[in-house]
Design a protein around this motif. Sequence first.
Motif, PDB file in Angstrom:
ATOM      1  N   ARG A 287       0.834  -1.201   0.000  1.00 27.68           N
ATOM      2  CA  ARG A 287       0.000   0.000   0.000  1.00 27.68           C
ATOM      3  C   ARG A 287       0.867   1.250   0.000  1.00 27.68           C
ATOM      4  N   THR A 288       0.318   2.310  -0.528  1.00 32.84           N
ATOM      5  CA  THR A 288       0.997   3.608  -0.528  1.00 32.84           C
ATOM      6  C   THR A 288       1.411   3.981   0.892  1.00 32.84           C
ATOM      7  N   GLY A 289       2.655   4.421   1.035  1.00 31.33           N
ATOM      8  CA  GLY A 289       3.168   4.839   2.329  1.00 31.33           C
ATOM      9  C   GLY A 289       3.879   3.746   3.101  1.00 31.33           C
ATOM     10  N   GLU A 290       3.727   2.506   2.696  1.00 28.97           N
ATOM     11  CA  GLU A 290       4.411   1.414   3.392  1.00 28.97           C
ATOM     12  C   GLU A 290       5.893   1.441   3.110  1.00 28.97           C
ATOM     13  N   LYS A 291       6.671   0.905   4.037  1.00 25.67           N
ATOM     14  CA  LYS A 291       8.106   0.710   3.809  1.00 25.67           C
ATOM     15  C   LYS A 291       8.272  -0.677   3.205  1.00 25.67           C
ATOM     16  N   VAL A 292       9.015  -0.746   2.115  1.00 25.92           N
ATOM     17  CA  VAL A 292       9.138  -1.993   1.369  1.00 25.92           C
ATOM     18  C   VAL A 292      10.611  -2.389   1.271  1.00 25.92           C
ATOM     19  N   PHE A 293      10.867  -3.653   1.524  1.00 24.55           N
ATOM     20  CA  PHE A 293      12.224  -4.197   1.406  1.00 24.55           C
ATOM     21  C   PHE A 293      12.242  -5.244   0.290  1.00 24.55           C
ATOM     22  N   LEU A 294      13.149  -5.061  -0.640  1.00 26.07           N
ATOM     23  CA  LEU A 294      13.392  -6.078  -1.665  1.00 26.07           C
ATOM     24  C   LEU A 294      14.796  -6.612  -1.436  1.00 26.07           C
ATOM     25  N   GLU A 295      14.866  -7.949  -1.341  1.00 24.35           N
ATOM     26  CA  GLU A 295      16.169  -8.542  -1.015  1.00 24.35           C
ATOM     27  C   GLU A 295      16.719  -9.311  -2.215  1.00 24.35           C
ATOM     28  N   CYS A 296      18.025  -9.277  -2.330  1.00 27.81           N
ATOM     29  CA  CYS A 296      18.714  -9.969  -3.412  1.00 27.81           C
ATOM     30  C   CYS A 296      19.926 -10.687  -2.825  1.00 27.81           C
ATOM     31  N   VAL A 297      20.091 -11.942  -3.216  1.00 33.34           N
ATOM     32  CA  VAL A 297      21.224 -12.719  -2.733  1.00 33.34           C
ATOM     33  C   VAL A 297      21.915 -13.387  -3.917  1.00 33.34           C
ATOM     34  N   GLN A 298      23.254 -13.299  -3.940  1.00 36.95           N
ATOM     35  CA  GLN A 298      24.026 -14.005  -4.979  1.00 36.95           C
ATOM     36  C   GLN A 298      25.008 -14.948  -4.305  1.00 36.95           C
ATOM     37  N   ASP A 299      25.292 -16.048  -5.023  1.00 39.24           N
ATOM     38  CA  ASP A 299      26.091 -17.102  -4.399  1.00 39.24           C
ATOM     39  C   ASP A 299      27.469 -17.264  -5.009  1.00 39.24           C
ATOM     40  N   MET A 300      27.933 -16.258  -5.782  1.00 35.32           N
ATOM     41  CA  MET A 300      29.210 -16.418  -6.464  1.00 35.32           C
ATOM     42  C   MET A 300      30.294 -15.457  -5.975  1.00 35.32           C
ATOM     43  N   ASP A 301      30.103 -14.881  -4.804  1.00 35.94           N
ATOM     44  CA  ASP A 301      31.144 -14.032  -4.231  1.00 35.94           C
ATOM     45  C   ASP A 301      31.470 -12.822  -5.114  1.00 35.94           C
ATOM     46  N   HIS A 302      30.474 -12.338  -5.824  1.00 34.70           N
ATOM     47  CA  HIS A 302      30.689 -11.173  -6.695  1.00 34.70           C
ATOM     48  C   HIS A 302      30.819  -9.901  -5.884  1.00 34.70           C
ATOM     49  N   GLU A 303      31.740  -9.042  -6.333  1.00 35.36           N
ATOM     50  CA  GLU A 303      31.928  -7.771  -5.647  1.00 35.36           C
ATOM     51  C   GLU A 303      30.782  -6.788  -5.905  1.00 35.36           C
ATOM     52  N   ASN A 304      30.292  -6.798  -7.127  1.00 35.40           N
ATOM     53  CA  ASN A 304      29.343  -5.762  -7.553  1.00 35.40           C
ATOM     54  C   ASN A 304      27.913  -6.273  -7.576  1.00 35.40           C
ATOM     55  N   MET A 305      27.005  -5.457  -7.098  1.00 31.96           N
ATOM     56  CA  MET A 305      25.582  -5.788  -7.158  1.00 31.96           C
ATOM     57  C   MET A 305      24.803  -4.552  -7.553  1.00 31.96           C
ATOM     58  N   PHE A 306      23.673  -4.777  -8.220  1.00 26.48           N
ATOM     59  CA  PHE A 306      22.926  -3.695  -8.860  1.00 26.48           C
ATOM     60  C   PHE A 306      21.432  -3.874  -8.646  1.00 26.48           C
ATOM     61  N   TRP A 307      20.731  -2.752  -8.587  1.00 28.92           N
ATOM     62  CA  TRP A 307      19.275  -2.754  -8.627  1.00 28.92           C
ATOM     63  C   TRP A 307      18.815  -1.895  -9.802  1.00 28.92           C
ATOM     64  N   TYR A 308      17.931  -2.497 -10.608  1.00 26.92           N
ATOM     65  CA  TYR A 308      17.315  -1.805 -11.740  1.00 26.92           C
ATOM     66  C   TYR A 308      15.801  -1.847 -11.579  1.00 26.92           C
ATOM     67  N   ARG A 309      15.164  -0.903 -12.235  1.00 29.54           N
ATOM     68  CA  ARG A 309      13.732  -1.070 -12.462  1.00 29.54           C
ATOM     69  C   ARG A 309      13.472  -1.050 -13.964  1.00 29.54           C
ATOM     70  N   GLN A 310      12.436  -1.787 -14.352  1.00 30.75           N
ATOM     71  CA  GLN A 310      12.137  -1.905 -15.769  1.00 30.75           C
ATOM     72  C   GLN A 310      10.674  -1.589 -15.975  1.00 30.75           C
ATOM     73  N   ASP A 311      10.424  -0.613 -16.819  1.00 31.52           N
ATOM     74  CA  ASP A 311       9.066  -0.191 -17.136  1.00 31.52           C
ATOM     75  C   ASP A 311       8.885  -0.206 -18.644  1.00 31.52           C
ATOM     76  N   PRO A 312       7.675  -0.514 -19.100  1.00 33.22           N
ATOM     77  CA  PRO A 312       7.431  -0.570 -20.556  1.00 33.22           C
ATOM     78  C   PRO A 312       7.834   0.731 -21.228  1.00 33.22           C
ATOM     79  N   GLY A 313       8.602   0.613 -22.288  1.00 33.90           N
ATOM     80  CA  GLY A 313       8.998   1.780 -23.059  1.00 33.90           C
ATOM     81  C   GLY A 313      10.179   2.547 -22.492  1.00 33.90           C
ATOM     82  N   LEU A 314      10.610   2.199 -21.270  1.00 34.89           N
ATOM     83  CA  LEU A 314      11.711   2.944 -20.638  1.00 34.89           C
ATOM     84  C   LEU A 314      12.958   2.093 -20.457  1.00 34.89           C
ATOM     85  N   GLY A 315      12.891   0.844 -20.838  1.00 37.85           N
ATOM     86  CA  GLY A 315      14.073  -0.007 -20.734  1.00 37.85           C
ATOM     87  C   GLY A 315      14.473  -0.256 -19.293  1.00 37.85           C
TER      88      GLY A 315
END
Lengths: 111, 113
Positions: B14-42
Amino acid sequence: ELKVEQNPLFLSMQEGKNYTIYCNYSTTSDRLYWYRQDPGKSLESLFVLLSNGAVKQEGRLMASLDTKARLSTLHITAAVHDLSATYFCAVDVKGAQKLVFGQGTRLTINP
Amino acid sequence: DVKVTQSSRYLVKRTGEKVFLECVQDMDHENMFWYRQDPGLGLRLIYFSYDVKMKEKGDIPEGYSVSREKKERFSLILESASTNQTSMYLCASRQGGAGYEQYFGPGTRLTVT
């Protein structure tokens, strides 16, 4: 600022035909990546091109890189319906650890 | 094989809620990224991290924050969710150094009502 442009953005073609997707980028880079995305799914790596003149092939897809022209191509040979997807190219930002993505090319292959 | 997992495939908040999105990788990578994807905006980069506790803003950081307390985990936080944050969120990881591809998680489709 690095810009990556794909062309065309939408492509509808018939099975059995050949076609090419183009990826142009604006500043020097010798590392380029191609990804595939199926509807509702995430991105899957297709090709990694790491030097001028690099060519990689997998099945009906072939990717190449011309760093002098700042151009990569993804060529589709004798298209089949299963290749329908959105294809993205991405380029390394020099001195950084991130990629810049093109807008994506939505490819539809009709029987 | 590299595996990048995201905590939810679909999320409705709901609007106003605090939201947590979690991401886990298992290859000991140094770099991690968050993207959003919307139609027409890539794909648009929100934040990335090149080491534990290190972060850099991407192209659209407004309304988001991130946390990386452990190397394998990168969290995206929406402090107060708004309807214009309804989107597909993709996490990715990448080995440090040149010439390595990014590996993407399956994505979280977030709907804010």
